[in-house]
Structure formats: C-alpha cells, structure tokens
Design a protein around this motif. Structure first.
Motif, PDB file in Angstrom:
ATOM      1  N   VAL B  41       0.832  -1.205   0.000  1.00 38.80           N
ATOM      2  CA  VAL B  41       0.000   0.000   0.000  1.00 38.80           C
ATOM      3  C   VAL B  41       0.863   1.249   0.000  1.00 38.80           C
ATOM      4  O   VAL B  41       1.990   1.239   0.497  1.00 38.80           O
ATOM      5  CB  VAL B  41      -0.935   0.075   1.241  1.00 38.80           C
ATOM      6  N   VAL B  42       0.320   2.316  -0.573  1.00 36.58           N
ATOM      7  CA  VAL B  42       0.948   3.620  -0.447  1.00 36.58           C
ATOM      8  C   VAL B  42       0.092   4.457   0.498  1.00 36.58           C
ATOM      9  O   VAL B  42      -1.136   4.491   0.372  1.00 36.58           O
ATOM     10  CB  VAL B  42       1.095   4.327  -1.810  1.00 36.58           C
ATOM     11  N   VAL B  43       0.770   5.064   1.458  1.00 32.58           N
ATOM     12  CA  VAL B  43       0.097   5.922   2.435  1.00 32.58           C
ATOM     13  C   VAL B  43       0.733   7.305   2.348  1.00 32.58           C
ATOM     14  O   VAL B  43       1.960   7.431   2.387  1.00 32.58           O
ATOM     15  CB  VAL B  43       0.252   5.345   3.864  1.00 32.58           C
ATOM     16  N   GLU B  44      -0.085   8.311   2.186  1.00 33.72           N
ATOM     17  CA  GLU B  44       0.416   9.703   2.158  1.00 33.72           C
ATOM     18  C   GLU B  44       0.195  10.363   3.512  1.00 33.72           C
ATOM     19  O   GLU B  44      -0.650   9.927   4.287  1.00 33.72           O
ATOM     20  CB  GLU B  44      -0.291  10.490   1.039  1.00 33.72           C
ATOM     21  N   SER B  45       0.983  11.395   3.776  1.00 35.98           N
ATOM     22  CA  SER B  45       0.948  12.090   5.079  1.00 35.98           C
ATOM     23  C   SER B  45       1.071  11.063   6.201  1.00 35.98           C
ATOM     24  O   SER B  45       0.389  11.150   7.230  1.00 35.98           O
ATOM     25  CB  SER B  45      -0.355  12.885   5.246  1.00 35.98           C
ATOM     26  N   GLY B  59       5.800  11.367   5.554  1.00 34.67           N
ATOM     27  CA  GLY B  59       5.356  11.815   4.235  1.00 34.67           C
ATOM     28  C   GLY B  59       4.683  10.665   3.508  1.00 34.67           C
ATOM     29  O   GLY B  59       3.828   9.974   4.065  1.00 34.67           O
ATOM     30  N   THR B  60       5.091  10.436   2.270  1.00 35.23           N
ATOM     31  CA  THR B  60       4.514   9.343   1.478  1.00 35.23           C
ATOM     32  C   THR B  60       5.359   8.092   1.664  1.00 35.23           C
ATOM     33  O   THR B  60       6.580   8.159   1.610  1.00 35.23           O
ATOM     34  CB  THR B  60       4.512   9.742  -0.016  1.00 35.23           C
ATOM     35  N   ILE B  61       4.726   6.951   1.908  1.00 31.39           N
ATOM     36  CA  ILE B  61       5.495   5.703   2.010  1.00 31.39           C
ATOM     37  C   ILE B  61       4.812   4.579   1.249  1.00 31.39           C
ATOM     38  O   ILE B  61       3.594   4.508   1.129  1.00 31.39           O
ATOM     39  CB  ILE B  61       5.716   5.237   3.471  1.00 31.39           C
ATOM     40  N   LEU B  62       5.665   3.690   0.742  1.00 34.67           N
ATOM     41  CA  LEU B  62       5.220   2.430   0.156  1.00 34.67           C
ATOM     42  C   LEU B  62       5.495   1.356   1.197  1.00 34.67           C
ATOM     43  O   LEU B  62       6.646   1.114   1.564  1.00 34.67           O
ATOM     44  CB  LEU B  62       6.037   2.149  -1.115  1.00 34.67           C
ATOM     45  N   LEU B  63       4.431   0.733   1.699  1.00 35.45           N
ATOM     46  CA  LEU B  63       4.546  -0.315   2.733  1.00 35.45           C
ATOM     47  C   LEU B  63       4.405  -1.692   2.086  1.00 35.45           C
ATOM     48  O   LEU B  63       3.443  -1.942   1.362  1.00 35.45           O
ATOM     49  CB  LEU B  63       3.395  -0.180   3.726  1.00 35.45           C
TER      50      LEU B  63
ATOM     51  N   MET D   1     -11.287   9.589  -9.939  1.00 38.91           N
ATOM     52  CA  MET D   1      -9.931   9.351  -9.411  1.00 38.91           C
ATOM     53  C   MET D   1      -9.263   8.221 -10.179  1.00 38.91           C
ATOM     54  O   MET D   1      -9.804   7.140 -10.321  1.00 38.91           O
ATOM     55  CB  MET D   1     -10.033   8.957  -7.933  1.00 38.91           C
ATOM     56  N   ILE D   2      -8.075   8.508 -10.699  1.00 34.54           N
ATOM     57  CA  ILE D   2      -7.319   7.445 -11.366  1.00 34.54           C
ATOM     58  C   ILE D   2      -6.489   6.712 -10.330  1.00 34.54           C
ATOM     59  O   ILE D   2      -5.644   7.314  -9.659  1.00 34.54           O
ATOM     60  CB  ILE D   2      -6.401   8.016 -12.473  1.00 34.54           C
ATOM     61  N   GLN D   3      -6.746   5.414 -10.187  1.00 33.80           N
ATOM     62  CA  GLN D   3      -6.052   4.617  -9.180  1.00 33.80           C
ATOM     63  C   GLN D   3      -4.629   4.322  -9.659  1.00 33.80           C
ATOM     64  O   GLN D   3      -4.418   3.685 -10.684  1.00 33.80           O
ATOM     65  CB  GLN D   3      -6.826   3.304  -8.969  1.00 33.80           C
ATOM     66  N   GLU D   4      -3.646   4.775  -8.907  1.00 31.71           N
ATOM     67  CA  GLU D   4      -2.264   4.401  -9.205  1.00 31.71           C
ATOM     68  C   GLU D   4      -1.968   3.040  -8.598  1.00 31.71           C
ATOM     69  O   GLU D   4      -2.710   2.548  -7.765  1.00 31.71           O
ATOM     70  CB  GLU D   4      -1.312   5.426  -8.590  1.00 31.71           C
ATOM     71  N   ARG D   5      -0.882   2.455  -9.001  1.00 32.99           N
ATOM     72  CA  ARG D   5      -0.429   1.205  -8.399  1.00 32.99           C
ATOM     73  C   ARG D   5       0.731   1.524  -7.457  1.00 32.99           C
ATOM     74  O   ARG D   5       1.494   2.464  -7.700  1.00 32.99           O
ATOM     75  CB  ARG D   5       0.023   0.221  -9.478  1.00 32.99           C
ATOM     76  N   PRO D   6       0.876   0.778  -6.353  1.00 37.11           N
ATOM     77  CA  PRO D   6       1.884   1.136  -5.347  1.00 37.11           C
ATOM     78  C   PRO D   6       3.296   1.328  -5.904  1.00 37.11           C
ATOM     79  O   PRO D   6       4.006   2.241  -5.485  1.00 37.11           O
ATOM     80  CB  PRO D   6       1.825  -0.036  -4.363  1.00 37.11           C
ATOM     81  N   PHE D   7       3.693   0.491  -6.882  1.00 33.53           N
ATOM     82  CA  PHE D   7       5.072   0.594  -7.355  1.00 33.53           C
ATOM     83  C   PHE D   7       5.334   1.855  -8.188  1.00 33.53           C
ATOM     84  O   PHE D   7       6.487   2.169  -8.474  1.00 33.53           O
ATOM     85  CB  PHE D   7       5.463  -0.662  -8.142  1.00 33.53           C
ATOM     86  N   ASP D   8       4.252   2.554  -8.569  1.00 35.76           N
ATOM     87  CA  ASP D   8       4.450   3.817  -9.297  1.00 35.76           C
ATOM     88  C   ASP D   8       5.316   4.767  -8.482  1.00 35.76           C
ATOM     89  O   ASP D   8       6.064   5.573  -9.043  1.00 35.76           O
ATOM     90  CB  ASP D   8       3.089   4.498  -9.563  1.00 35.76           C
ATOM     91  N   ILE D   9       5.220   4.650  -7.159  1.00 35.21           N
ATOM     92  CA  ILE D   9       6.011   5.550  -6.317  1.00 35.21           C
ATOM     93  C   ILE D   9       7.506   5.251  -6.455  1.00 35.21           C
ATOM     94  O   ILE D   9       8.341   6.141  -6.275  1.00 35.21           O
ATOM     95  CB  ILE D   9       5.542   5.470  -4.847  1.00 35.21           C
ATOM     96  N   LEU D  10       7.845   4.009  -6.780  1.00 35.17           N
ATOM     97  CA  LEU D  10       9.251   3.670  -7.001  1.00 35.17           C
ATOM     98  C   LEU D  10       9.731   4.248  -8.334  1.00 35.17           C
ATOM     99  O   LEU D  10      10.847   4.761  -8.433  1.00 35.17           O
ATOM    100  CB  LEU D  10       9.456   2.155  -6.960  1.00 35.17           C
ATOM    101  N   SER D  11       8.873   4.164  -9.352  1.00 33.69           N
ATOM    102  CA  SER D  11       9.247   4.769 -10.646  1.00 33.69           C
ATOM    103  C   SER D  11       9.494   6.261 -10.472  1.00 33.69           C
ATOM    104  O   SER D  11      10.495   6.807 -10.945  1.00 33.69           O
ATOM    105  CB  SER D  11       8.111   4.589 -11.668  1.00 33.69           C
ATOM    106  N   LYS D  12       8.569   6.884  -9.752  1.00 35.14           N
ATOM    107  CA  LYS D  12       8.683   8.330  -9.593  1.00 35.14           C
ATOM    108  C   LYS D  12       9.882   8.731  -8.726  1.00 35.14           C
ATOM    109  O   LYS D  12      10.371   9.844  -8.825  1.00 35.14           O
ATOM    110  CB  LYS D  12       7.386   8.889  -8.989  1.00 35.14           C
ATOM    111  N   SER D  13      10.329   7.790  -7.861  1.00 40.20           N
ATOM    112  CA  SER D  13      11.446   8.105  -6.961  1.00 40.20           C
ATOM    113  C   SER D  13      12.798   7.754  -7.556  1.00 40.20           C
ATOM    114  O   SER D  13      13.838   7.998  -6.922  1.00 40.20           O
ATOM    115  CB  SER D  13      11.272   7.360  -5.636  1.00 40.20           C
TER     116      SER D  13
END
Lengths: 74, 74, 74, 74, 74, 74, 74
Positions: B41-45, B59-63, D1-13
């Motif tokens: 899951v991704v959790v913001e704030s 902040g934002t985390i990927l758990l 709302m467009i649902q992102e997938r959790p790993f998108d945060i890794l791409s963006k990081s």
C-alpha cells in the motif's frame, strides 16, 4: 460422514461474532464479514484484546491471513 | 447477503485515513492512496506511531504487504 | 510394504481426538473434523493447553496449517 | 480518481533520495536507482542509519525486497 | 558416482528409527512411516526429547516439513 | 534515463570484492563469483566479520539468497 | 569469463568435506553426498558444532535447505 472443508466454518460464521488469535499474542474479537482463500478477513466492530481485557476498539479491520493462528466462532 | 471480498475495504478506503498495524509493534497512520494484490500500500501524510504517540512524520510511504497485520479505516 | 502418505493420518483421525502443537508453545486438544492440503484444520471442543494444563475452552476453531508443528491422534 | 499502483512511487522516486526501513530496525538512506517486481532495489550513496545517526557509508547496495518494511521518498 | 537425491534417505529410512530436529530446539525420535515432497513426515512411537532427555511420549505424529531442520536415520 | 535492473549490479560485481550483510548481524566479505535469480551467491576468499572485525576465514562459500539483507560492491 | 551457477559448487563438493552454517547458530560438518534444487542436502559422518567444538555426532543427516545460511567446501 460428509467431509466438510475447513473454510466452511468461515462461511458459516459470516455475519457472526468470532475470536481470532494472531501471532504475537494479539486477539481480535468482532463480527466476521468477509474472507478470501488466503484467510484474509474483514472484522467489523473489532476489538483488540490483551489477556482477555479490552485494549483498543478498532472498528472495521482487514486482517492479513498470514498472521492468523486460529479463528473461532464465538 | 451479498458476500464482499476483503480487499473491497481497501477500495472503499482509498483517499481516506487508515491506521495500519505492522509486525514488530509499528503503527502507521495516514491517507491510503493505492494498493495491490499483495496488500502493498501507499500511504500519504504517513505518521509512525509508538503506543499512540507520534514517533516520526514520514510523508509518502510504500509499505510492503507482507509486514501488515491489519488495515483499519479510521 | 504399501507406502502411506502423511495426510492419511488426518483422514483416519477425522472425528477423533487429536493433540496439536503450534509454534510458540501453544497446544490444542479436541476433535478433528476437517482439514485441507495446507494442513488447515478444524477442531471441535477445542481446548488450549499450557504445559499440560487447561488454559482456555475454545469451542470450534479453524487453525492455520502454517503454525502447526505436529498433529498427534490421541 | 485514477487509481495508481503502489510501485508507481518507485518509478517516480528513481534517481531521487529515499529512506528505507528494513526489518530489524535498520534504516538505509540514499538515491534509488533501480527496482524490480520483488521490491529488490539498488540504492546509491547509501548510508545506514541507527536511530537517525549515521552508522556506515555503504556506497552502492542491492537490497532484497523481502526485508523492506517501507520505502519513503525523502 | 551415481548421484542420489536427498529424499532417497527418507525412502531408505521408512520403517526405521530416525532422530528429527525441529526449529526451536525440539527433537523427535521414532519410527518413520511416511513422508511427502514437502518433507511432511509421520513418525510412530514418537518421543519428544529435550537435551537428550525424554520429555513426552507422543505415539503417532504428523510433523510439518517446514519446521524440520534435519532428519537423521538412527 | 535507461532503467537498469537491480541484479545488473551483481553482474557488474562478478569477480570483484563485495560486502554482504546477512540476517542476524553476520557480514561476509569476499569476491563474488556467481549468482542466480534467487540471489544465491558464491563468494570466494570469504571472510566472516563481526562488528567490522574478522571472525573467520571461510574460503569459498555458497550463500542462500533468502538470508541476504544487502550486497554492496566494495 | 564463463559464468558458473552457484549450485555448481555443490556438484564439485559432492563426496567431499563441507561446513554448513544453519540459522540459529548451528554448524554441521561432514561429507556432502547429495543435494537438490531447494538446497536440501545429505551429509554423511555429520558432526554438529557449537563455537567450533564438537557437540554431537549425527551420522547421516538430511538437512532442509530452508535453514541453511551457507555451505562451504572445507
């Protein structure tokens, strides 16, 4: 004798009170409302118990099946 | 009764505040923004809590789903 | 010699008293009523034992196979 | 709302600073440069932190996804 | 040299005395009567040992392979 | 930016010195000579370190990927 | 450079003396006689070591791969 399958007890307990023991000595008590093949379950009006005493009111929770030791219909 | 599936609670909680308990006594509180079939899951704030007290603002985390004990809509 | 398979002992124990040792030193005693390929089992009239002493009467429980160390027909 | 997938945060990081918490209380801080579907990640200019203090400078490391609790873009 | 496969030792030990070490320092001694590809085994006349001393007579037990450290023909 | 994959760092480190941290606080230092998709690795001239001090010279070792926390090219 | 695969070291060590470190600080020394893709191994003339001292002579043992940290040809 007709052999039931273990998860039949989850079907029969849906909408009813259950006690769930998790790894690490955590107990959850509440109303089972859904489950899947990994034993992930949703419990409503969930309460966390510590040695039989109420520790926290959690409302609705999604419990990962992998941490469950047992589910017992109350 | 229409049987829901456990992950429906994650869909319904998207964009909302959740409390997540991890193995090892760590709690994360924040806004659920995405999840997948492994319960990653991704959790913001996101805030890390220790016995109900704020320990860190993350902040934002990927758990990783594998460490989650439960997810509870706040 | 006809080689049996390990789970045959579960079939033969269905409807009978078993003693189950779980990880973390927990023992469950009761009547085995169903099992599946993951060794998930349902035990009726289940009792939780601690060092041979009765700790709790659990009624019917669904035990996750992953936490089982052994199952022994009583 | 467009649902992102959790790993998108890794791409963006990718190419950016992240803080990673591992099982066992180890924290790694550095620049995320690659990841795969198991959440294995490569971190460059990696530093190991203990209670917020620098414990070791590790340079480039390949971290196994299985030990990761969370990844947080800094 | 003809390369054997590790489980051949279980076939050859069937019907014979074995010593099994489990995670958590538990030892089981008894007669191996069946096994499967997950190293689940049935041991008859099983005895639980603690530091070489008899702790409990268990009769027949089904041991989950996942908890086994080693199996040694006696 | 061309996205590399995490295991590329193992290819590039083959024949070179690496530091590997294992679960349980064990560190291995030596020359990486092979690896597979499970992150099983062979390390030659391997040394086991404890808090940075040499604990044992192990020669060539095959390390199971499952116990690895990170691999760092030296 | 011809890249070997990690398990080649097990093939080359068959019939020879190896030192195996298991999770939980147990060491096994003996002659490797077979292995499979899960790193399950059979060791003959196996000895259990504790801090380098002989703790028990085990004869032939089948070790589950899942508990192995490393295998080192002696």
């Amino acid at each position: 004798m007709i052999q039931e399958r273990p998860f039949d007890i989850l079907s029969k307990s849906s909408g009813k009170q259950v006690l769930i023991r998790l790894k690490g000595g955590v107990y959850i008590r509440g109303t089972l409302t859904s489950f899947d093949a990994h034993m992930n379950v949703v419990v409503e009006s969930a309460e966390e118990l510590d040695d039989g005493e109420l520790k926290a009111k959690l409302g609705t929770i999604l419990l990962r099946g992998g941490n469950i030791i047992y589910v017992s219909p109350a």
